[in-house]
Write a protein that holds these residues in place. Structure first.
Motif, short mmCIF file in Angstrom:
data_model
loop_
_atom_site.label_atom_id
_atom_site.label_comp_id
_atom_site.label_asym_id
_atom_site.label_seq_id
_atom_site.Cartn_x
_atom_site.Cartn_y
_atom_site.Cartn_z
N ARG A 42 13.51 -22.99 6.58
CA ARG A 42 12.01 -23.64 5.88
C ARG A 42 11.89 -24.12 4.63
O ARG A 42 10.62 -24.64 4.31
CB ARG A 42 10.68 -22.25 5.89
CG ARG A 42 11.20 -21.31 6.92
CD ARG A 42 9.61 -22.09 7.91
NE ARG A 42 10.29 -22.60 9.38
CZ ARG A 42 9.84 -23.63 10.27
NH1 ARG A 42 8.01 -24.34 10.02
NH2 ARG A 42 10.42 -23.96 10.70
N CYS A 84 12.34 -22.84 1.83
CA CYS A 84 11.11 -23.06 0.92
C CYS A 84 10.83 -23.55 -0.10
O CYS A 84 12.60 -24.20 -0.99
CB CYS A 84 11.66 -21.37 0.71
SG CYS A 84 11.91 -20.12 1.90
N VAL A 134 16.71 -27.42 1.82
CA VAL A 134 18.51 -26.93 1.60
C VAL A 134 18.80 -27.06 2.55
O VAL A 134 19.30 -27.59 3.34
CB VAL A 134 17.26 -25.30 1.27
CG1 VAL A 134 18.48 -24.72 1.74
CG2 VAL A 134 16.07 -25.39 0.01
S1 SF4 Z 1 14.90 -22.63 2.06
FE1 SF4 Z 1 17.03 -20.62 2.14
S2 SF4 Z 1 16.00 -18.74 2.24
FE2 SF4 Z 1 14.40 -20.21 2.55
S3 SF4 Z 1 14.28 -20.69 5.46
FE3 SF4 Z 1 16.10 -21.78 4.79
S4 SF4 Z 1 17.79 -20.92 4.62
FE4 SF4 Z 1 15.79 -19.42 4.91
#
Ligand code: SF4
Ligand SMILES: Cc1cc2nc3c(=O)[nH]c(=O)nc-3n(C[C@H](O)[C@H](O)[C@H](O)COP(=O)(O)OP(=O)(O)OC[C@H]3O[C@@H](n4cnc5c(N)ncnc54)[C@H](O)[C@@H]3O)c2cc1C
Ligand code: SF4
Lengths: 437, 146
Positions: B61, B63, B86
């Motif tokens: 996601r 995040c 990310v």
């Molecule tokens: S940003 Fe990190 S914690 Fe959030 S869904 Fe993606 S992998 Fe998982």
């Protein structure tokens, strides 16, 4: 005299995350950082990988080499803060530099505990928490023929060093005071699985015992053996002491900042003194599982606290919700994850202990173990051995205190996933980020 | 930032997204080679969960307050300054699985062949629209500004 808006003491996980958080809010305010280690910021947990030749020295960097420039940080590396004056808002470094600050972060971390025992100053006796330690150990192994080593302490750090030494073809004996290794984070079954695997790679684990003396060998001033509580003697050319880390609070203590076992902080990570914050291994913050303030010396906690302290120093107002102890470590080829309260026996509170429920799946032959500890239908602890994929779903359920009554029969299934969760919670998980599911 | 939105009611569980994701993240970018001839074998970074008639495609996601970023001990997980995604710098990753311990959606996979590394969605860096979204026949995943 240097004047700065923000001053950070420390250059590790908490410090770096604080720098990044400050810069998210305040691009330009002057920022100084001091560390007594002469290195660019590096990842402390990687030092055992470095010792075992699994990563090169350059790969130890926790952030790219342009980190300080990018974030406009004036870094004083290899210089120690020797005193802190809270009233004058001033620190003095070892080289007599004075730094005046508006906001201060104490991210001083922890230091290795060295129990007093005869022979502790012999050449070949080391602690293992810094890059300097790792380099000293590496050099000692390269210059002296180390065939056998004793590791005192069967906790996480002790076992990580053990792995590195095994990779260097050194035969290791682990000496553990408790009745099993990893007793602080694992239960009996999980400890046994790892102990067996360590034996499989040629290590010996001696439990319920301790080293009472280190003796020198034929070579002058160098380790030759250790003597245990029961007078038995183990030959070795090197001893690594890994019995724990304690918060580094000397500066805070002398400055009159309130202390428990670590530096005490409020929910904004501010210390007892206005404009002075603290984060990371040095701190005693609220532990959500133990339900009391406690130092929880792990990297994710240091990072999170560093971020929150940084925001708040720059004028934000974020609350630190509390720590959950957890770890992920692969030992002797077996991946493991432990989160929260993994063994009711760890609780002193008898009523609470008796109210816990346990569900588990242990497949002994395959060394697969999954255990979930429940309190009032909420997960408070998890151990996973060998099957660790998607472990974070449990961690999320622990953090959000989700009632699992309606899906607990799915929790241990190998295909446990979001589909097993109630639709509402599933939605909440992704809607939290503005996304529907 | 632009994010992948999941519509579970439209998902048929055909797993085309997984296949296209795996191929996209392979060296050859060819389906047969990707499945049969590459070492380490590439992994899909999207996961279709399925139970009876219910299914949906799930990927990172990205995040806002990403727990994985805080848990990563090498700094290999980082946020792309431009896209906000990310991203895992797989060369730097040592496979400690700290990120797997904290990702609440369970969307980081372990690559165990060859050099160990965490494997996760990178929103198909370089593509305008992630390939899973491009190839979903029923718009069960869409790419939108959120
Ligand atoms: S940003 Fe990190 S914690 Fe959030 S869904 Fe993606 S992998 Fe998982
Ligand atoms: C071998 C090893 C393996 C580990 N493995 C894991 C793991 O797998 N998972 C995990 O979660 N955690 C692990 N940890 C723990 C993790 O490294 C720590 O939780 C983390 O480093 C804490 O970060 P910190 O910023 O609070 O403090 P530290 O990393 O301890 O850094 C403190 C900094 O402050 C500086 N400093 C202190 N006092 C002064 C002063 N007076 N003047 C100037 N500078 C000062 C120090 O030099 C240092 O740079 C491991 C630790 C070790 C040693
Ligand atoms: S497995 Fe890799 S990406 Fe995940 S926390 Fe460890 S080093 Fe970071």
């Amino acid at each position: 005299m240097v004047k700065t808006k923000y001053l950070i003491i420390g250059n590790s996980i908490a410090a770096v995350n604080a720098v990044e958080a400050i810069r998210e809010i305040d691009r330009h305010g002057s920022l100084c950082l001091v560390s007594d280690e002469p290195y660019h910021t590096y990842s402390r947990p990687l030092i055992s990988y470095y010792l075992g030749n699994k990563v090169e020295e350059e790969a130890l960097l926790y952030r790219p080499d342009y980190f300080y420039d990018l974030n406009k940080v004036q870094a004083f590396l290899g210089d120690k803060v020797v005193s802190l004056n809270c009233r004058e808002k001033q620190v003095v470094l070892e080289d007599k530099t004075y730094i005046q600050f508006e906001k201060l972060l104490l991210a001083t971390g922890g230091s290795a505990i060295m129990p007093q025992m005869p022979g502790q100053n012999l050449a070949g006796v080391f602690t293992f928490t810094t890059l300097d330690d790792a380099q000293r150990v590496k050099k000692f192994i390269a210059t002296h023929q180390v065939k056998k080593a004793v590791v005192i302490g069967g906790g996480l750090i002790g076992l990580k060093v053990t792995e590195a030494l095994v990779a260097l073809n050194i035969q290791v004996t682990i000496i553990e005071l408790a009745d099993r290794i990893l007793s602080a984070t694992f239960d009996r079954t999980a400890s046994r699985i790892i102990e067996r695997a360590l034996k499989g790679i040629g290590c010996a684990c001696l439990t319920n015992t301790t080293v009472k003396e280190i003796r020198q060998g034929e070579e002058d001033g160098r380790v030759g053996s250790v003597v245990l509580k029961d007078e038995s003697q183990i030959e070795c050319q090197m001893v690594i002491v890994a019995v724990g880390v304690r918060p580094r609070v000397d500066l805070a203590r002398e400055a009159g900042i309130s202390l428990g076992r670590g530096i005490l902080v409020d929910e904004y990570l501010k210390t007892s003194v206005e404009d002075i914050y603290a984060a990371g291994d040095a701190v005693e913050a609220y532990d959500l599982i133990a339900k009391m303030p406690r130092p929880v010396a792990i990297l994710p906690t240091a990072a999170k606290q560093g971020r929150i302290a940084g925001y708040n120093m720059a004028g934000g107002r974020k609350v630190y919700e509390g720590s959950i102890p957890m770890n992920s470590v692969e030992l002797a080829g077996i991946p493991t994850i432990s989160v929260g309260l993994t063994d009711p026996a760890m609780l002193a509170d008898v009523d609470r202990r008796n109210s816990l429920e346990i569900i588990q799946d242990y497949r002994e032959r395959e060394s697969i173990y999954k255990k979930i500890v429940l309190e009032d239908n909420r997960i408070v602890g998890v151990i996973l051995v060998n099957k660790i994929d998607r472990a974070g779903i449990y961690t999320g359920l622990i953090k959000d205190r989700v009632d699992v009554a309606y899906f607990r029969e799915y929790l241990l299934k190998d295909d446990f996933g979001l589909l097993s969760l109630p639709r509402e919670y599933r939605k909440h998980m992704v809607i939290g980020q503005g996304i529907e599911i | 930032m632009k994010r992948i939105v999941i519509h579970e009611e439209y998902c048929m569980g055909c797993r085309l997204c997984e296949i296209h994701c795996l191929v996209q993240h392979s060296k050859s970018k060819q389906i047969i080679k990707a499945y049969k001839g590459e070492f380490p074998k590439p992994l899909p970074r999207v996961l279709v969960e399925e139970q009876g008639y219910l299914s949906f495609a799930l990927q990172c996601r990205h995040c806002e307050d990403a727990p994985c970023l805080e848990a990563c001990m090498t700094g290999s997980l980082h946020r792309d300054a431009e896209t906000g995604a990310v991203i895992c710098h797989e060369d730097k990753c040592v496979g400690c699985w700290m990120c797997i311990m904290v990702c609440p959606l369970g969307v980081i996979a372990r690559r165990r062949e060859g050099k160990k590394a965490a494997s996760k969605c990178d929103l198909c860096a370089g593509e305008k629209i992630p390939v899973c979204v491009q190839h979903c026949p029923n718009e069960a995943i869409t790419f939108e500004e959120r």
